[in-house]
Write a protein that holds these residues in place. Structure first.
Motif, mmCIF file in Angstrom:
data_model
loop_
_atom_site.group_PDB
_atom_site.id
_atom_site.type_symbol
_atom_site.label_atom_id
_atom_site.label_comp_id
_atom_site.label_asym_id
_atom_site.label_seq_id
_atom_site.Cartn_x
_atom_site.Cartn_y
_atom_site.Cartn_z
ATOM 1 N N UNK A 1 0.842 -1.200 0.000
ATOM 2 C CA UNK A 1 0.000 0.000 0.000
ATOM 3 C C UNK A 1 0.871 1.242 0.000
ATOM 4 N N UNK A 2 0.772 2.015 -1.070
ATOM 5 C CA UNK A 2 1.602 3.202 -1.197
ATOM 6 C C UNK A 2 1.220 4.209 -0.114
ATOM 7 N N UNK A 3 2.207 4.739 0.624
ATOM 8 C CA UNK A 3 1.881 5.654 1.725
ATOM 9 C C UNK A 3 1.429 7.015 1.215
ATOM 10 N N UNK A 4 0.631 7.696 2.033
ATOM 11 C CA UNK A 4 0.170 9.047 1.687
ATOM 12 C C UNK A 4 1.333 10.038 1.744
ATOM 13 N N UNK A 5 2.237 9.832 2.691
ATOM 14 C CA UNK A 5 3.402 10.700 2.849
ATOM 15 C C UNK A 5 4.657 9.840 2.831
ATOM 16 N N UNK A 6 5.793 10.482 2.564
ATOM 17 C CA UNK A 6 7.046 9.735 2.486
ATOM 18 C C UNK A 6 7.369 9.067 3.820
ATOM 19 N N UNK A 7 7.700 7.798 3.762
ATOM 20 C CA UNK A 7 8.049 7.032 4.962
ATOM 21 C C UNK A 7 9.513 7.261 5.344
ATOM 22 N N UNK A 8 9.836 6.923 6.591
ATOM 23 C CA UNK A 8 11.227 6.924 7.035
ATOM 24 C C UNK A 8 11.671 5.530 7.469
ATOM 25 N N UNK A 9 10.795 4.545 7.285
ATOM 26 C CA UNK A 9 11.056 3.187 7.749
ATOM 27 C C UNK A 9 10.500 2.199 6.725
ATOM 28 N N UNK A 10 11.367 1.317 6.224
ATOM 29 C CA UNK A 10 10.920 0.318 5.253
ATOM 30 C C UNK A 10 9.836 -0.596 5.820
ATOM 31 N N UNK A 11 9.838 -0.767 7.130
ATOM 32 C CA UNK A 11 8.892 -1.680 7.769
ATOM 33 C C UNK A 11 7.577 -1.008 8.163
ATOM 34 N N UNK A 12 7.420 0.273 7.874
ATOM 35 C CA UNK A 12 6.187 0.978 8.247
ATOM 36 C C UNK A 12 4.972 0.231 7.718
ATOM 37 N N UNK A 13 4.012 0.004 8.608
ATOM 38 C CA UNK A 13 2.786 -0.682 8.209
ATOM 39 C C UNK A 13 2.839 -2.186 8.268
ATOM 40 N N UNK A 14 3.999 -2.744 8.640
ATOM 41 C CA UNK A 14 4.095 -4.215 8.704
ATOM 42 C C UNK A 14 4.007 -4.728 10.135
ATOM 43 N N UNK A 15 3.726 -3.860 11.071
ATOM 44 C CA UNK A 15 3.620 -4.280 12.458
ATOM 45 C C UNK A 15 2.588 -5.400 12.598
ATOM 46 N N UNK A 16 2.980 -6.447 13.267
ATOM 47 C CA UNK A 16 2.052 -7.558 13.471
ATOM 48 C C UNK A 16 2.098 -8.605 12.397
ATOM 49 N N UNK A 17 2.852 -8.365 11.306
ATOM 50 C CA UNK A 17 2.996 -9.384 10.261
ATOM 51 C C UNK A 17 4.072 -10.357 10.723
#
Length: 287
Positions: free
Chosen positions: A270-286
């Motif tokens: 899922x492409x983020x709305x704003x630029x991320x600073x962490x490659x793992x953003x959004x993968x918490x709990x996977x």
């Protein structure tokens, strides 16, 4: 089964040294933070051009063996213990630059069956179960046949792994934003008189430069600049790093900036709305 770390990153590269140039700071940062960082290198770079005169006697298998030692030293500098050669050492040979007779060698990576090579990489993905895979784009960054093939193999392996039970949540391409590259080259041209290098490359010589809006993620690796520089220096046959660690040259003797913030484009996930600073953003709990 051995319990896996919460965060797992897998990077696919064509030759020893590619990983340190493109992702050295990222690898060092995540390794230091406790993530499992796995590098898969597709060839030993047996046809690479050697920079230091005292090492130019190295060719073919001897150069490949030497570059494996360089890779080992580079990984020690980055704190990465899990690095592998696709299919085992020597399985796929360096293909040389695009359009040369070496491309026709049946043992070279360019001639490899993509599904067969991808199956070997999928086995690693199923073992490691990374939340993040980093690969090249369709052009391999700059058109080298081994880089193009590494792109094909990496994405096919992600598909094969999904069919076998592990879906990688995020796949990224290595990138550099055009504005950052242009600013870095402007600085480099000012510094050239004080450097051991005499000529500068151009923005178009840097693999993966794209318009800024395509960048989804910027990983700040400034704290790991020394580790990245040490890893690049370990690849002495291929890279000469300036004494101040801010630039380097390859065998073409054209100076390039050395980036410690490393940039990526998310191409699966899922492409983020704003630029991320962490490659793992959004993968918490996977898990």
């Amino acid at each position: 089964m051995t319990e896996l770390p919460d965060r797992r990153l897998l990077l696919v590269h064509a030759h020893p040294d590619d990983e340190s140039i493109n992702n050295g700071a990222t690898m060092a940062r995540y390794a230091a933070e406790g993530a499992r960082v796995t590098l898969v290198t597709c060839t030993l770079g047996e046809r690479g051009e050697v920079i230091p005169p005292h090492l130019r006697h190295l060719t073919g298998a001897a150069l490949g063996e030497h570059r494996l030692r360089e890779l080992t030293d580079a990984m020690a500098a980055l704190g990465v213990g899990d690095f592998r050669l696709l299919g085992g050492a020597g399985r796929y040979g360096d293909s040389g630059m695009m359009g040369v007779p070496d491309n026709d060698d049946p043992a070279c990576f360019w001639q490899a069956d993509v599904d067969e090579a991808a199956a070997a990489l999928a086995e690693v993905i199923l073992e490691v179960r990374p939340q993040v895979v980093v690969a090249y784009d369709e052009q391999g960054g700059y058109g080298h046949p081994d880089h193009v093939q590494a792109h094909r193999v990496a994405l096919r392996a992600v598909d094969l792994a999904a069919e076998a039970g592990w879906t990688v949540p995020k796949v990224y391409y290595n990138r550099v934003p055009r504005s950052v590259a242009e600013a870095a080259f402007a600085r480099l041209r000012e510094e050239l008189p004080a450097l051991p290098f005499t000529r500068s490359a151009a923005v178009t010589d840097v693999p993966g430069v794209v318009d800024d809006e395509r960048i989804t993620t910027a990983v700040d690796g400034a704290a790991y600049a020394a580790a990245k520089t040490a890893a690049m220096r370990a690849h002495a046959t291929q890279i000469e790093v300036a004494p101040d660690g801010r630039s380097f040259v390859l065998s073409n003797e054209l100076a390039q900036p050395l980036f410690t913030t490393e940039y990526y484009e998310l191409v699966r996930g899922t492409r983020p709305q704003e630029r991320e600073s962490d490659l793992f953003a959004g993968t918490e709990g996977v898990a």
